[in-house]
Design a protein around this motif. Structure first.
Motif, PDB file in Angstrom:
ATOM      1  N   THR A  38       2.533 -14.258  -4.238  1.00 20.92           N
ATOM      2  CA  THR A  38       2.258 -15.691  -4.236  1.00 20.92           C
ATOM      3  C   THR A  38       3.378 -16.431  -3.517  1.00 20.92           C
ATOM      4  OG1 THR A  38       1.085 -15.511  -6.344  1.00 20.92           O
ATOM      5  CG2 THR A  38       1.822 -17.705  -5.677  1.00 20.92           C
ATOM      6  N   ALA A  39       3.019 -17.260  -2.565  1.00 14.68           N
ATOM      7  CA  ALA A  39       4.021 -17.960  -1.762  1.00 14.68           C
ATOM      8  C   ALA A  39       4.944 -18.754  -2.673  1.00 14.68           C
ATOM      9  CB  ALA A  39       3.339 -18.872  -0.751  1.00 14.68           C
ATOM     10  N   GLY A  40       6.222 -18.397  -2.678  1.00 13.34           N
ATOM     11  CA  GLY A  40       7.189 -19.065  -3.533  1.00 13.34           C
ATOM     12  C   GLY A  40       7.439 -20.497  -3.103  1.00 13.34           C
ATOM     13  N   GLU A  41       8.010 -21.275  -3.999  1.00 10.36           N
ATOM     14  CA  GLU A  41       8.212 -22.687  -3.741  1.00 10.36           C
ATOM     15  C   GLU A  41       9.267 -22.941  -2.678  1.00 10.36           C
ATOM     16  OE1 GLU A  41       8.789 -24.962  -7.267  1.00 10.36           O
ATOM     17  OE2 GLU A  41       7.004 -24.163  -8.264  1.00 10.36           O
ATOM     18  N   ASP A  42      10.009 -21.908  -2.271  1.00  7.95           N
ATOM     19  CA  ASP A  42      11.006 -22.082  -1.220  1.00  7.95           C
ATOM     20  C   ASP A  42      10.479 -21.675   0.153  1.00  7.95           C
ATOM     21  OD1 ASP A  42      10.845 -19.349  -1.756  1.00  7.95           O
ATOM     22  OD2 ASP A  42      12.949 -18.998  -1.223  1.00  7.95           O
ATOM     23  N   THR A  43       9.207 -21.272   0.261  1.00 10.93           N
ATOM     24  CA  THR A  43       8.696 -20.726   1.513  1.00 10.93           C
ATOM     25  C   THR A  43       8.065 -21.792   2.393  1.00 10.93           C
ATOM     26  OG1 THR A  43       6.520 -20.172   0.594  1.00 10.93           O
ATOM     27  CG2 THR A  43       8.245 -18.495   0.426  1.00 10.93           C
TER      28      THR A  43
END
Length: 261
Positions: free
Chosen positions: A223-228
């Protein structure tokens, strides 16, 4: 005095992978001219997806398409990286640019798409030469996309990079969202790692022979992390991802040394 002042204007090299006929590069040129003298070295044909590829089997030819005060446009029968390399070696009359810019790409360059992106190939080449380098991409893939929403972002980033520079060996991948409401601001992001799936569609030509048409969709490894970049781009943020051309995984070196003992 006038000649001295002209010499002090920054020299900005501009390239892209879509080619000179697309709106994106013309918007970038217009903004870049606010900050300095501009030399464009762009492919004569659409060169998307060429990454950092170079031409080694045919001679390169550069045609001077525009020559006016503060602007020269060279069209080159090569890849985006060819265009940048040729400009730095032959087309700038011995001057070293203060800044290399690429884009505005019609379509985002998020995740590992940056590995294949000709837009990124331009700034990787600039970065190799130790020049501040920035790529701009917009989430609208249309040939005639209106790039006006990108202009404030371009002005802000160009001004700050010219004023303050970038860390050594670092270039920037800037992605500007489209059709996601007002831009929320800037996020410095990491690359959303993943891979392309369902990359080709098999079709049959009128003679009954199979051929394959590139399609594909991007599947993050997690899952695309919040920093990506992908996560923030999809939520209306302009993503700024610092990149470098040194592909050495320095942290892995001890493990590889143990592996080979």
């Amino acid at each position: 005095m006038c000649d001295i002042m002209k010499e002090k204007r920054p020299l900005i090299l501009v390239g892209n992978d879509d080619g000179y006929s697309f709106n994106g590069i013309h918007t970038l040129i217009d903004v870049a001219r606010e900050f300095g003298d501009v030399v464009v070295s762009a492919p004569t044909e659409f060169q998307s997806g060429k990454g950092s590829a170079i031409t080694i089997t045919v001679p390169l030819r550069a045609t001077l398409h525009v020559d006016e005060p503060g602007l020269k446009v060279w069209l080159v029968n090569g890849t985006p990286a060819d265009c940048c390399k040729l400009a730095l070696d032959q087309l700038l009359d011995g001057r070293v640019p203060d800044l290399v810019l690429s884009g505005i790409n019609h379509g985002a360059n998020l995740g590992v798409a940056s590995l294949n992106s000709g837009t990124m190939g331009v700034i990787f080449e600039g970065c190799v030469h130790g020049i501040e380098s920035v790529a701009f991409s917009y989430g609208n893939y249309s040939y005639d996309a209106d790039m006006s929403a990108c202009v404030p972002v371009l002005r802000n980033v160009i001004a700050r990079v010219l004023d303050h520079g970038l860390p050594r060996g670092v270039c920037l991948n800037v992605n500007i969202p489209y059709d996601k409401g007002p831009l929320k601001g800037y996020k410095v992001t990491s690359t959303c790692m993943g891979r392309w799936v369902h990359e080709f569609e098999r079709r049959t030509d009128p003679h009954g022979h199979d051929y394959y048409w590139m399609t594909g969709e991007y599947a993050p490894h997690y899952t695309a992390g919040e920093d990506t970049d992908l996560y923030n781009f999809n939520r209306g943020w302009v993503t700024v991802t610092p990149c470098h051309v040194d592909q050495t995984d320095h942290e892995a070196m001890p493990a590889i040394e143990r592996l080979l003992q």
